[in-house]
Design a protein around this motif. Structure first.
Motif, PDB file in Angstrom:
ATOM      1  N   PRO A  92      -0.055  -1.928  11.398  1.00 39.98           N
ATOM      2  CA  PRO A  92      -0.076  -1.063  10.126  1.00 39.98           C
ATOM      3  C   PRO A  92      -1.377  -0.677   9.379  1.00 39.98           C
ATOM      4  CG  PRO A  92       0.866  -3.051   9.676  1.00 39.98           C
ATOM      5  CD  PRO A  92       0.611  -3.162  11.039  1.00 39.98           C
ATOM      6  N   GLU A  93      -2.383  -1.690   9.723  1.00 42.56           N
ATOM      7  CA  GLU A  93      -3.632  -1.386   9.107  1.00 42.56           C
ATOM      8  C   GLU A  93      -4.287  -0.068   9.675  1.00 42.56           C
ATOM      9  OE1 GLU A  93      -5.671  -5.291   7.578  1.00 42.56           O
ATOM     10  OE2 GLU A  93      -4.682  -5.651   9.496  1.00 42.56           O
ATOM     11  N   GLY A  94      -4.028   0.050  10.994  1.00 43.36           N
ATOM     12  CA  GLY A  94      -4.423   1.038  11.828  1.00 43.36           C
ATOM     13  C   GLY A  94      -5.902   0.755  12.226  1.00 43.36           C
ATOM     14  N   THR A  95      -6.460  -0.301  12.093  1.00 40.90           N
ATOM     15  CA  THR A  95      -7.843  -0.639  12.716  1.00 40.90           C
ATOM     16  C   THR A  95      -8.059  -2.010  12.538  1.00 40.90           C
ATOM     17  OG1 THR A  95     -10.180  -0.079  12.478  1.00 40.90           O
ATOM     18  CG2 THR A  95      -9.110  -0.237  10.472  1.00 40.90           C
ATOM     19  N   ARG A  96      -9.146  -2.593  13.147  1.00 28.84           N
ATOM     20  CA  ARG A  96      -9.634  -3.826  13.261  1.00 28.84           C
ATOM     21  C   ARG A  96      -9.890  -4.161  11.551  1.00 28.84           C
ATOM     22  NH1 ARG A  96     -12.641  -4.436  18.748  1.00 28.84           N
ATOM     23  NH2 ARG A  96     -10.905  -3.877  19.956  1.00 28.84           N
ATOM     24  N   ASN A  97      -9.820  -5.187  11.179  1.00 31.68           N
ATOM     25  CA  ASN A  97     -10.236  -5.546   9.760  1.00 31.68           C
ATOM     26  C   ASN A  97     -11.679  -6.558  10.009  1.00 31.68           C
ATOM     27  OD1 ASN A  97     -11.036  -6.464   7.235  1.00 31.68           O
ATOM     28  ND2 ASN A  97      -8.801  -7.349   7.005  1.00 31.68           N
ATOM     29  N   ARG A  98     -12.751  -5.803   9.634  1.00 32.46           N
ATOM     30  CA  ARG A  98     -14.209  -6.400   9.725  1.00 32.46           C
ATOM     31  C   ARG A  98     -14.833  -6.714   8.422  1.00 32.46           C
ATOM     32  NH1 ARG A  98     -16.216  -3.750  15.194  1.00 32.46           N
ATOM     33  NH2 ARG A  98     -14.380  -3.515  16.235  1.00 32.46           N
ATOM     34  N   THR A  99     -13.792  -6.969   7.488  1.00 35.18           N
ATOM     35  CA  THR A  99     -14.287  -7.202   6.249  1.00 35.18           C
ATOM     36  C   THR A  99     -13.757  -8.703   5.721  1.00 35.18           C
ATOM     37  OG1 THR A  99     -12.267  -6.412   4.866  1.00 35.18           O
ATOM     38  CG2 THR A  99     -13.788  -4.866   5.562  1.00 35.18           C
ATOM     39  N   ASP A 100     -14.108  -9.209   4.640  1.00 32.43           N
ATOM     40  CA  ASP A 100     -13.762 -10.291   4.089  1.00 32.43           C
ATOM     41  C   ASP A 100     -12.229 -10.213   3.624  1.00 32.43           C
ATOM     42  OD1 ASP A 100     -16.200 -11.431   4.732  1.00 32.43           O
ATOM     43  OD2 ASP A 100     -16.948 -11.143   2.668  1.00 32.43           O
ATOM     44  N   GLU A 101     -11.818  -9.110   3.278  1.00 36.46           N
ATOM     45  CA  GLU A 101     -10.287  -9.024   2.725  1.00 36.46           C
ATOM     46  C   GLU A 101      -9.309  -9.453   4.036  1.00 36.46           C
ATOM     47  OE1 GLU A 101      -9.539  -7.719  -0.244  1.00 36.46           O
ATOM     48  OE2 GLU A 101     -11.686  -7.714  -0.490  1.00 36.46           O
ATOM     49  N   LYS A 102      -8.328  -9.990   3.461  1.00 38.62           N
ATOM     50  CA  LYS A 102      -7.278 -10.523   4.527  1.00 38.62           C
ATOM     51  C   LYS A 102      -6.449  -9.344   5.060  1.00 38.62           C
ATOM     52  CE  LYS A 102      -6.505 -15.057   2.448  1.00 38.62           C
ATOM     53  NZ  LYS A 102      -5.578 -15.922   1.877  1.00 38.62           N
ATOM     54  N   LEU A 103      -6.130  -8.331   4.262  1.00 40.33           N
ATOM     55  CA  LEU A 103      -5.411  -7.231   4.675  1.00 40.33           C
ATOM     56  C   LEU A 103      -6.289  -5.918   4.285  1.00 40.33           C
ATOM     57  CD1 LEU A 103      -1.635  -8.009   4.312  1.00 40.33           C
ATOM     58  CD2 LEU A 103      -3.061  -8.047   6.476  1.00 40.33           C
ATOM     59  N   LEU A 104      -6.186  -4.781   5.063  1.00 39.09           N
ATOM     60  CA  LEU A 104      -6.590  -3.665   4.499  1.00 39.09           C
ATOM     61  C   LEU A 104      -5.384  -2.789   4.135  1.00 39.09           C
ATOM     62  CD1 LEU A 104      -9.007  -2.909   7.660  1.00 39.09           C
ATOM     63  CD2 LEU A 104      -9.659  -3.469   5.546  1.00 39.09           C
ATOM     64  N   GLU A 105      -5.704  -1.661   3.529  1.00 40.84           N
ATOM     65  CA  GLU A 105      -4.444  -0.984   3.296  1.00 40.84           C
ATOM     66  C   GLU A 105      -3.615  -0.484   4.555  1.00 40.84           C
ATOM     67  OE1 GLU A 105      -3.758   3.406   0.946  1.00 40.84           O
ATOM     68  OE2 GLU A 105      -5.615   2.246   0.672  1.00 40.84           O
ATOM     69  N   PHE A 106      -2.377  -0.555   4.532  1.00 44.79           N
ATOM     70  CA  PHE A 106      -1.569  -0.135   5.642  1.00 44.79           C
ATOM     71  C   PHE A 106      -1.568   1.464   5.280  1.00 44.79           C
ATOM     72  CE2 PHE A 106       1.559  -3.938   6.089  1.00 44.79           C
ATOM     73  CZ  PHE A 106       0.287  -4.783   6.247  1.00 44.79           C
ATOM     74  N   LYS A 107      -1.357   2.029   6.890  1.00 41.84           N
ATOM     75  CA  LYS A 107      -1.178   3.520   7.396  1.00 41.84           C
ATOM     76  C   LYS A 107       0.236   3.474   7.040  1.00 41.84           C
ATOM     77  CE  LYS A 107      -5.645   4.083   8.099  1.00 41.84           C
ATOM     78  NZ  LYS A 107      -6.506   4.253   7.434  1.00 41.84           N
TER      79      LYS A 107
END
Length: 102
Positions: free
Chosen positions: A68-83
């Motif tokens: 649901p994030e629609g992309t790989r997370n390359r940040t320090d955040e655990k989750l990105l905003e869901f699409k």
């Protein structure tokens, strides 16, 4: 990784992947071979067709792996905003009671 999830799953699993994923040397071939859906995020008409196909597959009892994030997370955040596309597929297919998170 997605490849390991597909190989180790105890059920026939399809996934929704971004259209560019088909160009990945190994994973792209694997994703294509299991009859997954490729979402072209730049083409709204094609994206809608992909969502409608996903709805049909869920209604037919085919399991779908959707990130649901629609992309790989390359940040320090655990989750990105869901699409919202993943949720549209599940809600329209009325298959939201069997969601699994890994």
């Amino acid at each position: 990784s997605l490849s390991m999830l597909i190989v180790l799953s105890d059920r026939k699993l399809r996934c929704v992947a971004k259209a560019e994923a088909i160009r990945m040397p190994i994973a792209g071939k694997l994703i294509y071979a299991i009859e997954s859906l490729f979402l072209d995020r730049k083409d709204i008409k094609q994206g809608l067709k992909t969502i409608l196909t996903g709805i049909d597959k869920l209604k037919a009892g085919i399991s779908m792996c959707i990130f649901p994030e629609g992309t790989r997370n390359r940040t320090d955040e655990k989750l990105l905003e869901f699409k919202n596309g993943a949720f549209k597929i599940a809600i329209k297919a009325k298959q939201y009671e069997e969601q699994e998170c890994y």
